[in-house]
Design a protein around this motif. Structure first.
Motif, PDB file in Angstrom:
ATOM      1  N   ASN A  96     -20.854  19.345 -15.381  1.00 58.20           N
ATOM      2  CA  ASN A  96     -19.374  19.898 -15.001  1.00 58.20           C
ATOM      3  C   ASN A  96     -18.279  19.084 -15.599  1.00 58.20           C
ATOM      4  O   ASN A  96     -18.622  18.075 -15.481  1.00 58.20           O
ATOM      5  CB  ASN A  96     -19.309  20.282 -13.627  1.00 58.20           C
ATOM      6  N   ASP A  97     -17.323  19.637 -15.863  1.00 58.08           N
ATOM      7  CA  ASP A  97     -16.038  18.906 -16.237  1.00 58.08           C
ATOM      8  C   ASP A  97     -15.043  19.647 -15.765  1.00 58.08           C
ATOM      9  O   ASP A  97     -15.013  20.780 -14.955  1.00 58.08           O
ATOM     10  CB  ASP A  97     -15.888  18.796 -17.724  1.00 58.08           C
ATOM     11  N   ASP A  98     -13.630  19.060 -15.774  1.00 54.75           N
ATOM     12  CA  ASP A  98     -12.446  19.868 -15.101  1.00 54.75           C
ATOM     13  C   ASP A  98     -12.319  21.197 -15.794  1.00 54.75           C
ATOM     14  O   ASP A  98     -12.032  22.265 -15.207  1.00 54.75           O
ATOM     15  CB  ASP A  98     -11.072  18.897 -15.305  1.00 54.75           C
ATOM     16  N   ILE A  99     -12.177  21.348 -16.908  1.00 52.63           N
ATOM     17  CA  ILE A  99     -11.908  22.566 -17.785  1.00 52.63           C
ATOM     18  C   ILE A  99     -12.929  23.036 -18.438  1.00 52.63           C
ATOM     19  O   ILE A  99     -13.001  24.559 -18.422  1.00 52.63           O
ATOM     20  CB  ILE A  99     -10.471  22.219 -18.393  1.00 52.63           C
ATOM     21  N   TYR A 100     -13.775  22.442 -18.935  1.00 53.35           N
ATOM     22  CA  TYR A 100     -15.163  22.669 -19.555  1.00 53.35           C
ATOM     23  C   TYR A 100     -16.395  22.525 -18.778  1.00 53.35           C
ATOM     24  O   TYR A 100     -16.434  21.565 -18.130  1.00 53.35           O
ATOM     25  CB  TYR A 100     -15.091  22.093 -21.159  1.00 53.35           C
ATOM     26  N   THR A 101     -17.380  23.514 -19.096  1.00 53.26           N
ATOM     27  CA  THR A 101     -18.583  22.941 -18.440  1.00 53.26           C
ATOM     28  C   THR A 101     -19.758  22.781 -19.617  1.00 53.26           C
ATOM     29  O   THR A 101     -19.660  23.496 -20.635  1.00 53.26           O
ATOM     30  CB  THR A 101     -19.106  24.181 -17.646  1.00 53.26           C
ATOM     31  N   LYS A 102     -20.438  21.890 -19.583  1.00 54.34           N
ATOM     32  CA  LYS A 102     -21.220  21.493 -20.702  1.00 54.34           C
ATOM     33  C   LYS A 102     -22.680  22.641 -20.240  1.00 54.34           C
ATOM     34  O   LYS A 102     -23.206  22.514 -19.259  1.00 54.34           O
ATOM     35  CB  LYS A 102     -21.902  20.225 -20.645  1.00 54.34           C
ATOM     36  N   VAL A 103     -22.984  23.166 -21.482  1.00 56.50           N
ATOM     37  CA  VAL A 103     -23.923  24.133 -20.995  1.00 56.50           C
ATOM     38  C   VAL A 103     -25.237  23.948 -22.305  1.00 56.50           C
ATOM     39  O   VAL A 103     -24.680  23.321 -23.262  1.00 56.50           O
ATOM     40  CB  VAL A 103     -23.705  25.548 -21.070  1.00 56.50           C
ATOM     41  N   ASN A 104     -26.207  24.743 -21.917  1.00 53.58           N
ATOM     42  CA  ASN A 104     -27.428  24.766 -23.148  1.00 53.58           C
ATOM     43  C   ASN A 104     -27.522  26.146 -23.469  1.00 53.58           C
ATOM     44  O   ASN A 104     -27.884  27.012 -22.463  1.00 53.58           O
ATOM     45  CB  ASN A 104     -28.683  23.872 -22.658  1.00 53.58           C
ATOM     46  N   CYS A 105     -27.618  26.473 -24.774  1.00 50.41           N
ATOM     47  CA  CYS A 105     -27.508  28.027 -25.113  1.00 50.41           C
ATOM     48  C   CYS A 105     -28.636  28.002 -26.331  1.00 50.41           C
ATOM     49  O   CYS A 105     -28.173  27.520 -27.386  1.00 50.41           O
ATOM     50  CB  CYS A 105     -26.248  28.520 -25.423  1.00 50.41           C
ATOM     51  N   ASN A 106     -29.933  28.510 -25.924  1.00 47.71           N
ATOM     52  CA  ASN A 106     -30.795  28.646 -27.196  1.00 47.71           C
ATOM     53  C   ASN A 106     -30.791  27.194 -28.004  1.00 47.71           C
ATOM     54  O   ASN A 106     -31.007  27.043 -29.125  1.00 47.71           O
ATOM     55  CB  ASN A 106     -30.324  29.750 -28.156  1.00 47.71           C
TER      56      ASN A 106
END
Length: 222
Positions: free
Chosen positions: A73-83
């Motif tokens: 998690n971040d303030d404005i962005y969220t780190k994700v994994n997609c494919n």
């Protein structure tokens, strides 16, 4: 059974870089924290960024309705994994759709079972061969799935009449029922499923002898 569960978890992680955890529905608000490992849905066609800043480079595009897993998690962005692509997604483009996520989980389970069936067939056809020969059998199966001349699913390819003899055998049924498939055959199936093709698109194999082709172990692939 424990080994089977560990292998299934590892397979799903390798294929989609995701987990099969079922998560509770979350409210979607900018700036909120999302549970690590939970599924989210991308609500717009956009990009995954290298850093939590849209000016810092793009990792990969991400399409609307894509499913991703929260990594950080971040303030404005969220780190994700997609494919398999990992990057930062603007939180305003994060949503939750229970039906989409449920369908995605069902697809993952179906794919994992298909790969398990392919591993069992590899053991029947090449269980005594080196790992390269086992991968080669898996590659033939996947090449047929991709070919317009054969069915377009692993299950249909395996059970196509007069093709893979072991499909109707007691050995194949026993391997699936008892899940006592060799680790090398499981690994070969995963690699073939992920696109490894060490037979240059071959659609057939047989015991090596008079037929020209790529010889790996006791088989020739053509």
């Amino acid at each position: 059974m424990c080994n089977s569960k560990r292998w299934l978890t590892g397979l799903l992680g390798m294929v989609m870089c995701l987990t099969l955890a079922v998560v509770a529905k979350q409210d979607v608000e900018a700036g909120q924290d999302y549970e690590i490992g939970s599924y989210i849905v991308c609500t717009e066609d956009t990009n995954l960024f290298v850093l939590p800043d849209c000016n810092e480079g793009v990792v990969a595009p991400i399409a609307k309705n894509s499913i991703a897993v929260v990594v950080e998690n971040d303030d404005i962005y969220t780190k994700v994994n997609c494919n398999g692509a990992e990057g930062y997604l603007y939180q305003e483009f994060i949503g939750y759709d229970e039906a989409l996520i449920a369908a995605y989980q069902a697809e993952l389970l179906a794919r994992s079972e298909e790969v398990r069936m392919m591993a069992a067939m590899i053991q029947c056809e090449a269980g005594n061969q080196p790992i390269e020969g086992q991968i080669a059998v898996g590659a033939v199966i996947m090449n047929r799935v991709k070919s317009l001349s054969y069915p377009n699913t692993i299950v249909e390819v395996l059970y196509q009449p007069n093709q893979f003899g072991p499909a109707d055998s007691q050995l194949f049924a026993s391997l699936l029922a008892n899940d006592n498939i060799k680790d090398t055959c499981r690994e070969a199936a995963k690699q073939a499923f992920m696109g490894v093709d060490n037979v240059n698109g071959a659609l057939h194999f047989r015991r090596a002898g008079n037929k020209e082709g790529i010889v790996i172990g006791n088989h020739v692939f053509y």
